[in-house]
Scaffold this motif. Structure first.
Motif, short mmCIF file in Angstrom:
data_model
loop_
_atom_site.label_atom_id
_atom_site.label_comp_id
_atom_site.label_asym_id
_atom_site.label_seq_id
_atom_site.Cartn_x
_atom_site.Cartn_y
_atom_site.Cartn_z
N ASP A 156 0.81 -1.21 0.00
CA ASP A 156 0.00 0.00 0.00
C ASP A 156 0.84 1.27 0.00
OD1 ASP A 156 1.00 -0.08 2.54
OD2 ASP A 156 -0.95 -0.07 3.56
N ARG A 157 2.17 1.13 0.07
CA ARG A 157 3.02 2.31 -0.01
C ARG A 157 3.52 2.54 -1.43
NH1 ARG A 157 7.19 2.49 4.86
NH2 ARG A 157 7.19 4.68 4.19
N LEU A 158 3.17 1.63 -2.31
CA LEU A 158 3.51 1.79 -3.72
C LEU A 158 2.32 2.34 -4.46
CD1 LEU A 158 5.49 -1.52 -4.35
CD2 LEU A 158 6.42 0.76 -3.95
N HIS A 159 2.62 3.07 -5.53
CA HIS A 159 1.57 3.74 -6.30
C HIS A 159 0.72 2.72 -7.04
CE1 HIS A 159 -0.30 6.82 -8.80
NE2 HIS A 159 -0.07 6.06 -9.84
N SER A 160 -0.57 2.97 -7.10
CA SER A 160 -1.47 2.10 -7.87
C SER A 160 -2.69 2.92 -8.28
CB SER A 160 -1.90 0.90 -7.04
OG SER A 160 -2.74 0.06 -7.80
N SER A 161 -2.83 3.17 -9.58
CA SER A 161 -3.94 3.98 -10.08
C SER A 161 -5.19 3.13 -10.25
CB SER A 161 -3.57 4.60 -11.44
OG SER A 161 -2.50 5.50 -11.31
N GLU A 162 -6.33 3.79 -10.14
CA GLU A 162 -7.59 3.12 -10.42
C GLU A 162 -7.70 2.86 -11.93
OE1 GLU A 162 -9.91 1.97 -8.38
OE2 GLU A 162 -8.63 2.52 -6.69
N THR A 163 -8.28 1.73 -12.27
CA THR A 163 -8.44 1.38 -13.69
C THR A 163 -9.78 1.93 -14.17
OG1 THR A 163 -9.35 -0.76 -13.00
CG2 THR A 163 -7.02 -0.67 -13.54
N THR A 164 -9.78 3.18 -14.61
CA THR A 164 -11.00 3.81 -15.12
C THR A 164 -10.87 4.07 -16.60
OG1 THR A 164 -10.18 6.05 -14.67
CG2 THR A 164 -11.37 4.93 -12.90
N ARG A 165 -12.02 4.09 -17.27
CA ARG A 165 -12.01 4.34 -18.71
C ARG A 165 -11.50 5.74 -19.00
NH1 ARG A 165 -17.42 2.96 -21.87
NH2 ARG A 165 -16.79 0.94 -21.02
N SER A 166 -11.90 6.71 -18.18
CA SER A 166 -11.45 8.10 -18.42
C SER A 166 -9.94 8.21 -18.24
CB SER A 166 -12.17 9.05 -17.47
OG SER A 166 -11.89 8.71 -16.11
N GLY A 167 -9.39 7.49 -17.25
CA GLY A 167 -7.94 7.51 -17.05
C GLY A 167 -7.21 6.92 -18.23
N ALA A 168 -7.73 5.83 -18.76
CA ALA A 168 -7.10 5.20 -19.93
C ALA A 168 -7.16 6.13 -21.14
CB ALA A 168 -7.79 3.88 -20.25
N VAL A 169 -8.28 6.83 -21.30
CA VAL A 169 -8.42 7.76 -22.42
C VAL A 169 -7.42 8.90 -22.29
CG1 VAL A 169 -9.95 9.45 -23.49
CG2 VAL A 169 -10.82 7.18 -22.90
N ARG A 170 -7.24 9.41 -21.06
CA ARG A 170 -6.28 10.50 -20.85
C ARG A 170 -4.86 10.05 -21.18
NH1 ARG A 170 -9.39 11.52 -16.23
NH2 ARG A 170 -7.89 10.38 -14.93
N VAL A 171 -4.51 8.85 -20.78
CA VAL A 171 -3.17 8.34 -21.07
C VAL A 171 -2.96 8.21 -22.57
CG1 VAL A 171 -1.68 6.31 -20.90
CG2 VAL A 171 -2.88 7.14 -18.87
N ILE A 172 -3.93 7.64 -23.26
CA ILE A 172 -3.81 7.47 -24.72
C ILE A 172 -3.72 8.82 -25.41
CG2 ILE A 172 -5.03 6.65 -26.79
CD1 ILE A 172 -6.20 4.41 -25.04
N ALA A 173 -4.56 9.77 -24.99
CA ALA A 173 -4.56 11.09 -25.62
C ALA A 173 -3.25 11.82 -25.39
CB ALA A 173 -5.73 11.92 -25.09
N THR A 174 -2.75 11.79 -24.16
CA THR A 174 -1.52 12.51 -23.82
C THR A 174 -0.32 11.95 -24.54
OG1 THR A 174 -2.40 13.09 -21.64
CG2 THR A 174 -0.01 13.23 -21.96
#
Length: 451
Positions: free
Chosen positions: A207-225
């Protein structure tokens, strides 16, 4: 403190961003030896010495990176950097892993393009190749000890080695079949062999390591950026000089490679050499081999040789720029479209892979892939050994098998001697990667002058 007087493993603190940046810069400067040596170096520093990440977590990330196109070691650095400090940590880790090698290869490309005479470099490269061979052997032993902890894992590694070395089975096929075998084993016998690389090293709590939520909006932001960053220079150069000019052609060709480059650097370079020499006429076969020699002895991923190809292609192209400036732009652009996609794959896929980390069947499949990769690394060590220690290497044909086979009379005693020096330095005196490389480079230069 423990009873032995050593720091308690559970007391390992989360590294600050500045501390992690310094370590990533160190890894980037010391990452010689190809993927095997680089992965071993990261394991030693991140798992054994710093204890920033546990061994199962490290191997889980490595298994995922093995499935991706592009340089797995750079992607592994990006993944671990992301685990430690999120997106900024991944960007810094992945970038610093590449920058030293890119700077060196661009500098060597400039010297090569101007003088077309690497005689003084040949001696240095001659010694460095012997050291690289010893480093890869060390990596095979290190990774094998940690990954092959069951009979099933050993069998997978052996099958993978025979498949790729003797029969030339493509790397992606080996990965797919190994993953399927691990998945089926985990399904039929849960808990048996699902964690090939067990042996938990106490490190930071999950729990001290980073872990992002798997959301569709997050995936879209990553792809777009990252998609925009990937495409921006391609479109920009096309608008400036047209799609037929050298820079868009380089960017499109190497962008396509970034998507389909499964199978490791050597599998990719075989195709690049054919296309760059025969199809595009950017350089000769001998010049391609010279570039590979440069890349093998620089820090960072071996695939950095693509920047050399881009440099030479742009240096010789008809542009309005000074050839040296044109070459530097070509080399840098090639690196951009080669490595930016790696950040896209990691930042898009890592959250999902982390979410499935407790899935025993997936863990079984990924751990089986790690075992198979040990066999593939052993193949690399043997391939390197043949080409370093022998002046001529042919092919032994019997049935469907076509393993590389040395011309025994072409053995190079100087190369054998330098390899022995490197092995003694690494295994007997434990001098480390950099001193070993420095010693062998100096001896290689001396041998070339004497010979």
């Amino acid at each position: 403190m423990s009873e032995t007087g050593q720091p308690d493993a559970d007391a390992t603190s989360h590294p600050s961003f500045a501390e992690a940046t310094r370590v990533w810069a160190t890894i980037g400067l010391l990452s010689f030896g190809g993927p095997a040596g680089q992965i071993a170096l990261m394991h030693r520093i991140l798992v054994d010495e710093r204890r920033w990440i546990s061994e199962p977590r490290f191997l889980h990330a490595l298994n995922f990176c093995m499935l991706l196109p592009g340089p797995e070691a750079q992607q592994l650095a990006t993944y671990v950097g992301w685990l430690l400090h999120g997106t900024r940590g991944g960007v810094v880790a992945g970038t610093l892993f590449v920058l030293p090698g890119l700077a060196v290869i661009l500098g060597l490309s400039t010297l090569y393009a101007v003088y077309q005479d690497t005689g003084w470099l040949e001696g240095i490269f001659f010694g460095l190749k012997a050291a690289v061979l010893a480093i890869v052997i060390d990596a095979v032993i290190r990774i094998g000890r940690r990954a092959l902890k069951s009979r099933f894992a050993v069998i997978l590694a052996a099958i993978a080695f025979v498949a790729i070395f003797v029969f030339g089975v493509p790397f992606p096929v080996i990965v797919i079949l190994a993953g399927l075998a691990g998945y089926l084993r985990a399904r039929m016998a849960p808990g048996e062999g699902t964690a090939v690389g067990e042996g938990e090293s106490k490190a930071l709590e999950p729990d001290r390591l980073h872990s992002s939520e798997t959301t569709r909006s997050g995936a879209v932001r990553v792809i777009a950026t990252w998609g925009a960053l990937w495409a921006a220079p391609i479109v920009g150069f096309a608008l400036l000089g047209g799609w037929e000019s050298i820079y868009p052609r380089l960017a499109l060709f190497f962008s396509w490679l970034a998507v389909v480059t499964f199978g490791g650097a050597y599998a990719v370079l075989a195709y690049v050499a054919d296309a760059a020499v025969s199809s595009f006429g950017w350089l000769s076969a001998g010049e391609m081999l010279d570039g590979l020699a440069m890349a093998e002895t620089t820090p960072g991923p071996l695939i950095i040789v693509l920047s050399y190809v881009g440099y030479i292609a742009a240096f010789r192209a008809e542009t309005d720029l000074d050839p040296l400036i044109a070459g530097l732009i070509g080399g840098a652009l090639t690196a951009w479209v080669t490595f930016v996609p790696c950040f896209l794959w990691i930042f898009l896929g890592a959250p999902y892979v982390e979410k499935l980390r407790g899935n025993l069947r997936l863990s079984g499949a990924l751990s089986a892939i790690t075992a198979a990769v040990v066999g593939v690394i052993l193949n690399l060590a043997l391939w390197l050994g043949l080409h370093v220690l022998f002046r001529e290497v042919g092919v032994l044909e019997f049935g469907l098998a076509r393993p590389p086979w040395p011309v025994w009379g072409s053995v190079d005693p100087w190369a054998v001697g330098l390899m022995v020096v490197a092995i003694v330095a690494l295994f007997r005196f434990r001098l480390g990667v950099v001193p070993t490389l420095a010693i062998c480079a100096g001896l290689g230069l001396l041998v070339r002058f004497l010979a």
